[in-house]
Write a protein that holds these residues in place. Structure first.
Motif, short mmCIF file in Angstrom:
data_model
loop_
_atom_site.label_atom_id
_atom_site.label_comp_id
_atom_site.label_asym_id
_atom_site.label_seq_id
_atom_site.Cartn_x
_atom_site.Cartn_y
_atom_site.Cartn_z
N LYS A 129 0.83 -0.93 -0.12
CA LYS A 129 -0.16 0.04 0.10
C LYS A 129 1.04 1.30 0.28
O LYS A 129 2.01 1.32 0.40
N ILE A 130 0.44 2.56 -0.21
CA ILE A 130 0.78 3.58 -0.34
C ILE A 130 0.24 4.51 0.42
O ILE A 130 -0.85 4.63 0.82
N ALA A 131 1.01 4.92 1.78
CA ALA A 131 0.46 5.93 2.71
C ALA A 131 0.59 7.22 2.40
O ALA A 131 1.32 7.71 1.62
N ASN A 132 -0.62 7.78 2.92
CA ASN A 132 -0.75 9.27 2.51
C ASN A 132 -0.67 9.91 4.06
O ASN A 132 -0.90 9.56 4.98
N GLY A 133 -0.19 11.39 3.96
CA GLY A 133 0.20 12.13 4.93
C GLY A 133 1.13 13.13 4.85
O GLY A 133 1.10 13.82 3.98
N LYS A 134 1.99 13.37 5.70
CA LYS A 134 2.97 14.25 6.00
C LYS A 134 4.32 13.96 6.55
O LYS A 134 4.21 13.03 7.22
N CYS A 135 5.44 14.69 6.11
CA CYS A 135 6.58 14.16 7.02
C CYS A 135 7.36 15.59 7.26
O CYS A 135 7.06 16.51 6.59
N MET A 136 8.26 15.36 8.09
CA MET A 136 8.96 16.48 8.26
C MET A 136 10.52 16.01 8.89
O MET A 136 10.41 15.06 9.95
N PHE A 137 11.43 16.13 8.20
CA PHE A 137 12.62 15.99 8.68
C PHE A 137 13.62 16.91 9.59
O PHE A 137 13.56 18.12 8.92
N VAL A 138 13.89 16.95 10.70
CA VAL A 138 14.40 17.73 11.54
C VAL A 138 15.72 17.56 12.18
O VAL A 138 15.88 16.29 12.80
N GLN A 139 16.60 18.48 11.96
CA GLN A 139 17.71 18.49 12.53
C GLN A 139 17.58 19.50 13.77
O GLN A 139 17.47 20.60 13.71
#
Length: 240
Positions: free
Chosen positions: A63-73
């Motif tokens: 399946k393909i997931a729908n949403g958001k992402c944030m890569f934080v340093q």
């Protein structure tokens, strides 16, 4: 034989070579859309679809997931924290793959930008693990609630010398033959519009077949080719 095995290992999913190969074929230039939001050019839906095709098991697609992402340093060496991805109020979202064996798979993000550069190399996320695994402090977290997403991003921004991939998983997209034959409404990007005009829906299965053979050492890398030539080569050699 030993040399070939080493070459194959270097091309496997989760390696820098694999990410470079798939990104070369599926990335586009960044731009600001009609709503004034910045698009990084990751083309995450295209990446997720190709990975789903590549990792099909029998008649079952991941399946393909729908949403958001944030890569934080987080803050490090006197430098302030920063993030690359989607804030909760952004209209743009993110997509990644959900695999029964490998879990969360995401190879589309590019953590280098004109403004920011992550300290850690990034080959992708596999089974909630940031690859490559090294000495740096990294973590991957997934949530289902938008408010929790904001809280996790804020927590990551306070984590000294630590990098965090934060995912907001909202719902899933089934991958089936109907979607594969007519993927462009789902993909809905400037990149996919160009691909539709040039090659049609056969492009994505062809890329998946190339990457499958590339991992096995049966197909040469295309990163030295300009993108248009690489696209044509993939379609010519691997389309149905």
């Amino acid at each position: 034989m030993g040399v070939k095995n080493q070459v194959d290992q270097s091309r496997m999913m989760g390696t820098a070579a694999f990410k470079k190969e798939i990104n070369h074929l599926l990335y586009s230039n960044s731009y600001t859309d009609s709503d004034g939001e910045f698009d990084t050019g990751w083309n995450c839906r295209d990446h997720a679809l190709v990975m789903a095709l590549m990792l099909k098991s029998g008649d079952i697609y991941p399946k393909i997931a729908n949403g958001k992402c944030m890569f934080v340093q987080g803050p490090v060496a006197g430098n302030p924290a920063f993030g690359i991805g989607q804030e909760i109020h952004h209209n743009n979202g993110h997509n990644w793959l959900l695999h029964s064996k490998f879990g969360l798979i995401d190879v589309s993000p590019d953590l280098l930008s004109k403004r920011h550069r992550f300290r850690e190399p990034f080959n992708g996320v596999f089974n909630r693990v940031w690859l490559p695994q090294g000495k740096e402090r990294v973590s991957v977290v997934v949530c289902r609630d938008p408010e929790h997403y904001e809280q996790l991003i804020e927590k990551a921004r306070r984590s000294m010398s630590h990098s965090t991939a934060v995912y907001l998983h909202l719902d899933d997209q089934e991958v089936d033959e109907k979607l594969i034959k007519s993927p462009f409404k789902f993909l809905n990007s400037r990149f996919s519009t160009e691909i539709k005009q040039r090659f049609g829906s056969d492009f994505y299965p062809a890329v998946a077949k190339h990457l499958h053979d590339y991992v096995l050492g049966k197909s040469d890398s295309l990163v030295s080719m300009v993108r248009l030539k690489a696209w044509g080569t993939v379609v010519d050699e691997f389309s149905r």
